[in-house]
Design an enzyme around this catalytic site. Structure first.
Site, PDB file in Angstrom:
ATOM      1  N   HIS A 108      -7.191  -2.459  14.788  1.00  0.00           N
ATOM      2  CA  HIS A 108      -7.471  -1.571  13.410  1.00  0.00           C
ATOM      3  C   HIS A 108      -7.093  -2.469  12.228  1.00  0.00           C
ATOM      4  CE1 HIS A 108      -7.316   2.251  11.132  1.00  0.00           C
ATOM      5  NE2 HIS A 108      -6.259   1.381  10.096  1.00  0.00           N
ATOM      6  N   GLU A 109      -5.920  -3.273  12.267  1.00  0.00           N
ATOM      7  CA  GLU A 109      -5.610  -3.943  11.054  1.00  0.00           C
ATOM      8  C   GLU A 109      -6.699  -5.048  11.025  1.00  0.00           C
ATOM      9  OE1 GLU A 109      -3.775  -2.306   9.370  1.00  0.00           O
ATOM     10  OE2 GLU A 109      -2.674  -1.119  11.016  1.00  0.00           O
ATOM     11  N   GLU A 147       0.807  -1.203   0.017  1.00  0.00           N
ATOM     12  CA  GLU A 147      -0.075   0.069   0.130  1.00  0.00           C
ATOM     13  C   GLU A 147       0.918   1.254  -0.067  1.00  0.00           C
ATOM     14  OE1 GLU A 147      -2.576   0.439   3.282  1.00  0.00           O
ATOM     15  OE2 GLU A 147      -3.943   2.002   2.247  1.00  0.00           O
ATOM     16  N   GLY A 183       2.607   2.193  11.113  1.00  0.00           N
ATOM     17  CA  GLY A 183       2.561   1.347  11.996  1.00  0.00           C
ATOM     18  C   GLY A 183       2.336  -0.101  11.764  1.00  0.00           C
ATOM     19  N   ALA A 184       1.312  -0.410  10.975  1.00  0.00           N
ATOM     20  CA  ALA A 184       0.987  -1.654  10.550  1.00  0.00           C
ATOM     21  C   ALA A 184       0.170  -1.797   9.325  1.00  0.00           C
ATOM     22  CB  ALA A 184       0.048  -2.570  11.680  1.00  0.00           C
ATOM     23  N   MET A 185       0.127  -2.979   8.717  1.00  0.00           N
ATOM     24  CA  MET A 185      -0.690  -3.076   7.370  1.00  0.00           C
ATOM     25  C   MET A 185      -1.508  -4.357   7.162  1.00  0.00           C
ATOM     26  SD  MET A 185      -1.048  -1.756   4.458  1.00  0.00           S
ATOM     27  CE  MET A 185      -2.066  -2.522   3.344  1.00  0.00           C
ATOM     28  N   GLU A 186      -2.702  -4.015   6.895  1.00  0.00           N
ATOM     29  CA  GLU A 186      -3.704  -4.998   6.950  1.00  0.00           C
ATOM     30  C   GLU A 186      -3.739  -6.110   5.746  1.00  0.00           C
ATOM     31  OE1 GLU A 186      -4.336  -1.743   6.086  1.00  0.00           O
ATOM     32  OE2 GLU A 186      -5.665  -1.346   4.422  1.00  0.00           O
ATOM     33  N   ASN A 187      -2.711  -6.330   5.083  1.00  0.00           N
ATOM     34  CA  ASN A 187      -2.359  -7.321   4.136  1.00  0.00           C
ATOM     35  C   ASN A 187      -3.562  -8.560   4.450  1.00  0.00           C
ATOM     36  OD1 ASN A 187      -0.455  -5.901   3.115  1.00  0.00           O
ATOM     37  ND2 ASN A 187       0.690  -6.880   4.790  1.00  0.00           N
ATOM     38  N   HIS A 238      -9.862  -4.117   9.407  1.00  0.00           N
ATOM     39  CA  HIS A 238      -9.708  -3.841   7.905  1.00  0.00           C
ATOM     40  C   HIS A 238     -10.129  -4.924   7.238  1.00  0.00           C
ATOM     41  CE1 HIS A 238      -8.324   0.114   7.281  1.00  0.00           C
ATOM     42  NE2 HIS A 238      -6.952  -0.114   7.783  1.00  0.00           N
TER      43      HIS A 238
HETATM   44  N1  TRP Z   1      -3.285   0.889   5.858  1.00  0.00           N
HETATM   45  C1  TRP Z   1      -2.449   1.108   6.705  1.00  0.00           C
HETATM   46  C2  TRP Z   1      -3.365   1.292   8.069  1.00  0.00           C
HETATM   47  O1  TRP Z   1      -3.633   0.465   8.352  1.00  0.00           O
HETATM   48  C3  TRP Z   1      -1.563   2.288   6.255  1.00  0.00           C
HETATM   49  C4  TRP Z   1      -0.104   1.916   5.831  1.00  0.00           C
HETATM   50  C5  TRP Z   1       0.608   0.932   6.445  1.00  0.00           C
HETATM   51  C6  TRP Z   1       0.561   2.510   4.824  1.00  0.00           C
HETATM   52  N2  TRP Z   1       1.894   1.160   5.681  1.00  0.00           N
HETATM   53  C7  TRP Z   1       1.774   2.115   4.797  1.00  0.00           C
HETATM   54  C8  TRP Z   1       0.437   3.430   4.055  1.00  0.00           C
HETATM   55  C9  TRP Z   1       2.882   2.327   3.900  1.00  0.00           C
HETATM   56  C10 TRP Z   1       1.081   3.791   3.203  1.00  0.00           C
HETATM   57  C11 TRP Z   1       2.539   3.319   3.039  1.00  0.00           C
HETATM   58  O2  TRP Z   1      -3.320   2.336   8.242  1.00  0.00           O
HETATM   59 ZN    ZN Z   2      -5.615   1.472   8.217  1.00  0.00          ZN
END
Ligand code: TRP
Ligand code: ZN
Length: 896
Positions: free
Chosen positions: A310-311, A134, A274-278, A314
């Protein structure tokens, strides 16, 4: 990098506009990916089935693929290799024309994870491979229709050397694995849910796996796995608990169940956010997942629970229903922040959570709305989408969802959510679709409400009231206006919900009867007033005494209330308002008024002085046995320097700092014995627990300690050192250390040294150590920060270290960053230029500290713009930094 035009001159990066949105000509049905992982050269094979998109009305058989920093090795369509003259590459876009209705496209690329310092796409962090796609990172892996409205089913095979990468992960379920005879092994994962490329992820490394499980309400057993470096396996318990809490909460509150057989979280040390919802494979910044009582504070525990929520949330608000394009980012982020806020509130405390969220909104989002970077919750144009992961899209976006809930009522709102998820499952949609579901479920017209998505700026509400004792009528006149923001000179009125009560002399809410409405059976004591127009009058009848209005209860709208209330009224509300948020807010307003008077006196070089009634109000709050401890802490926390700056006409950082210091010192002297008594009474030998009550106790105790230290009394110093040395949990240790770091005592250096020696092998704790020093108000902090850049534990390559040291100094230490001679600004610009070629996302986040230059005095304005111009003239410059700097200087073409 700043793009070069064909003739080699730098071209101005161009803006992408919402009005230019067109559906893609081709959809992707399935994607098969094969990664031959190698740090220096990873080979990616991508085979996809594409077909003409019936939703695309334009004729033409062109397939657009996006790519960035990838070496294209081979490209074939339906098994026939294409050569270079059969496609056109323009910037990041490759166009294949003359495509059939349906085709199999195969692409082979080479990428270089070990030299990827931008941390987008595939990169290496602490010896493991991981991805961040993302918003537009997938195009750094292969040429692909990398846009969120292209959703496909993925099958992914990872091949890697077995000893260094025993663990191979991707989205979905593992279906096959095996070994090769050259020391490599492989694993294939299949994700049954169609998803956009930004939700793709893979991880390969030598990781410990912590296992748990959760049975969904329909009786399916889900395996939960947390993957971390081996030395961190004892730090996963809290994360595991939080996942289960999040799963249960989403079922109970939103009726949303998890949909795969496995849910995985991986902790990564180098991460931009912070983190990512893959899908099925959330990737977390280590600092947002790892915790033990010895190394993490209460705030860390709280934060981890909320980010895990949060993640996880998502999975429905973002993954099952995703965004059509990046202008719709708040569709998933605003909604999901709203959901995580409710999760934290339900698990901890509603009023405390609301106060904390409003503090963030007022200190940061209101400031953004008043800056050159102001943008609507649904922006209408951007140069670099990474720059729009903002407090406006996230936090104001959450407020917009919260207002819909307020207008519809909790039950109808839930029906609207159900309808939204049901109607759009598997689709890529817009914020208009979200609002339409809410309208359809409720029958409420939200046409005017939608301006919250399209208009930037913080509305101001002027309040005028009139009481007629003869008629027993009370009239409230509300007028709204919204300051101009870039590209939006004139605003139309917003639809603003204001929860209101009228308080009688003893503080109890009066029964409310609006003129022109019929008597309701049970009289309401709280009423939702809806402001649609520029001006509206509300007349209440049968009001027996002049009431004190309690407006915007619970902060039902992200607005500024312009209402004049004298100190008696505020003190009355502070003591009596039955709405805990407004009670707190009255105290804050009182404090803001006192502090702004001190700022004024300090500017005029007058002697400073605080009224005894203010001090007594603080004493009463501190000692009030009926008050919740967590709320006492909130009440005794002074408005931040950032919020005071926001409340000032023109920002005088030194006077604000001086006023706040004077207030703290004076109060500390006057209430020393009260603080000391409370501090002693709150001591406890119980082992650390993450529990609302224990947390409140620790935070009140540590608040007392920091106030006591303002007196610099010997006793306070000794208690502080004692707490630092004897505490067995990081919350108390860090509280003592941060307080010591604010005072120029010999104990300070020794404590900082001891702390580092003890924790030098723990990156999360070392980050705290950097941040504490960067946040010190002592005059030599910039020298200290500059010296720490050379510290062996510091590196510009790790975003957490950059945020801890540089970010904290530039964004969390106003009095030192804004030094009148401009040294802080030069320091920042130097770092931004160093970072820009490495990690433009992080460089752009930092540089925004210079955006609000117009709010300062002419000398500082001059120093700030000088640095902005210096950055702008640098070549090459990333799109990310270019956008922030040019908009800050107002040098970019006006967007209309
Ligand atoms: N979607 C992520 C969240 O939960 C946001 C995010 C994580 C992101 N890593 C990123 C956005 C790197 C841009 C680039 O909020
Ligand atoms: Zn988010």
């Amino acid at each position: 990098m700043a793009e070069l035009a064909k003739d080699g001159t730098p071209a101005t990066p161009r803006a992408i506009r919402l009005t230019d949105y067109r559906p893609p000509a081709y959809q992707v049905e399935t994607v098969e990916l094969r990664f031959e992982l190698d740090p220096a050269n990873t080979r990616v094979h991508c085979r996809m089935t594409v077909s003409r998109n019936p939703a695309c009305k334009v004729q033409g058989h062109e397939l657009n693929l996006y790519g960035k920093d990838v070496e294209l090795v081979r490209l074939s369509v339906d098994g026939i290799e294409r050569d270079k003259n059969t496609w056109v590459i323009d910037d990041e876009t490759l166009t294949l024309s003359g495509m059939p209705e349906r085709a199999v496209v195969e692409i082979e690329t080479l990428i270089h994870p070990d030299s990827n310092t931008a941390l987008e796409g595939l990169y290496v962090s602490s010896g493991m491979f991981c991805t961040q796609c993302e918003a537009e990172g997938f195009r750094r892996i292969t040429w692909f229709p990398d846009r969120p409205d292209v959703m496909a089913r993925y099958t992914t095979t990872l091949v890697a050397e077995k000893t260094n990468y025993p663990v191979l992960l991707s989205n979905g379920n593992p279906i096959k694995r095996g070994e090769l005879d050259d020391g490599r092994h492989w694993a294939t994962w299949e994700d049954p849910f169609p998803k956009p490329s930004y939700l793709f992820a893979l991880v390969a490394g030598d990781l410990a796996c912590i296992e748990g499980d959760f049975t969904t309400r329909s009786g399916r057993k889900v395996d939960i796995r947390i993957y971390v470096e081996h030395e961190n396996r004892h730090k996963c318990e809290h994360a595991m608990d939080s996942i289960k809490q999040a799963m249960r909460w989403d079922e109970e509150t939103f009726g949303r169940e998890y949909d795969l057989d496995i849910f995985m979280i991986v902790a990564v040390n180098d991460f931009n956010m912070g983190a990512m919802e893959n899908k099925g494979l959330n990737i977390f910044n280590s600092s947002c997942v790892l915790a033990s009582p010895e190394t993490a504070t209460d705030a860390d525990y709280y934060n981890i629970q909320s980010i895990i929520g949060h993640e996880y949330f998502h999975n429905w608000s973002g993954n099952r229903v995703t965004c059509r394009d990046w202008f719709q980012l708040s569709l998933k982020e605003g909604f999901t922040v709203y959901r995580d806020q409710e999760f934290s509130a339900d698990l901890n405390s509603h009023p405390v959570k609301r106060i904390n969220d409003v503090n963030i909104l007022r200190a940061h989002q209101f400031a953004q709305d008043a800056s050159p970077m102001a943008h609507p919750v649904r922006p209408d144009s951007y140069i670099e989408i990474s720059n729009f992961y903002t407090v406006t899209v996230y936090n104001k976006g959450a407020e917009v969802v919260r207002m819909i809930r307020t207008l519809l009522g909790a039950e109808t709102f839930r029906q609207g959510c159900d309808l939204y998820f049901e109607r759009h499952d598997g689709q890529a949609v817009t914020t208009d679709d979200f609002v339409a579901a809410m309208e359809d479920a409720s029958g409420i017209d939200l046409t005017r409400f939608k301006r919250w998505y399209s208009q930037a700026g913080t509305p101001v509400i002027d309040v005028e009231d009139h009481y007629d004792p003869q008629q027993q009528r009370y009239q409230l006149t509300l007028r709204q206006h919204c300051p101009a923001t870039p590209g939006q000179a004139d605003k139309k009125p917003f639809h603003i919900p204001l929860l209101t009560a009228l308080l009688s002399g003893d503080g109890s809410p009066l029964p409310l009867q609006l003129e022109g409405t019929s008597d309701s059976m049970a009289p309401q004591h709280e009423m939702l007033l809806e402001l649609f127009d520029q001006e509206q009058r509300f007349t209440f009848t049968g009001v027996a005494e002049r009431p004190t209005p309690s407006l915007l209860r619970g902060f039902t709208a992200p607005v500024r209330l312009a209402i004049h209330r004298d100190e008696q009224t505020l003190a009355f509300l502070l003591a009596n308002d039955s709405d805990p948020f407004n009670r707190w807010d009255a105290g804050q307003t009182l404090a803001v008024n006192v502090l702004l008077k001190l700022v004024d006196a300090s500017q005029k070089q007058q002697t400073l002085d605080i009224d005894a009634t203010v001090i007594e109000a603080f004493r009463a709050t501190l000692n009030d046995p009926r008050l919740d401890m967590a709320l006492i802490v909130q009440a005794l926390s002074l408005p931040s320097e950032a919020y005071l700056a926001d409340q000032s006409e023109s920002v005088d950082v030194d006077a604000i700092h001086a006023a706040r210091m004077y207030f703290r010192k004076t109060l500390a002297e006057q209430l020393y014995d009260d603080f000391a008594r409370r501090y002693q009474a709150l001591q406890s030998d119980a082992p650390y627990r993450f529990d609302a009550n224990d947390m409140a106790q620790r935070s009140l105790k540590n608040l007392c300690l920091s106030w006591m230290m303002e007196t610099e009394k010997q006793q306070a110093r000794e208690l502080c050192v004692q707490q630092f040395e004897q505490s067995s949990n990081m919350t108390d240790t860090l509280a003592a250390l941060s307080t010591l770091a604010q005072h120029d005592f010999p104990e300070r250096e020794k404590a900082l040294e001891d702390f580092y020696t003890q924790w030098k092998d723990d990156p999360q704790v070392v980050e705290k150590w950097f941040a504490i020093q960067a946040g010190s108000r002592l005059p030599e902090t910039l020298q200290r920060v500059t010296a720490l850049l050379e510290h062996p534990a510091f590196t510009l390559k790790n975003p957490n270290k950059v945020r801890a040291l540089i970010g904290r100094f530039c964004q969390g230490n106003p009095v030192r960053f804004h030094a009148a001679d401009g040294r802080g600004y030069r320091f920042l610009a130097d770092r931004v230029l160093e970072l820009d070629s490495m990690n433009p996302q992080i460089a752009a986040r930092l540089v925004s500290a210079l955006s609000r230059w117009k709010r300062y005095d002419p000398t500082r304005q001059h120093h700030m713009t000088q640095q902005l111009e210096r950055i702008l003239s640098h070549e090459p410059l990333s799109r990310d930094v270019f956008e922030i700097v040019s908009k800050s200087l107002d040098a970019s073409p006006k967007i209309t």
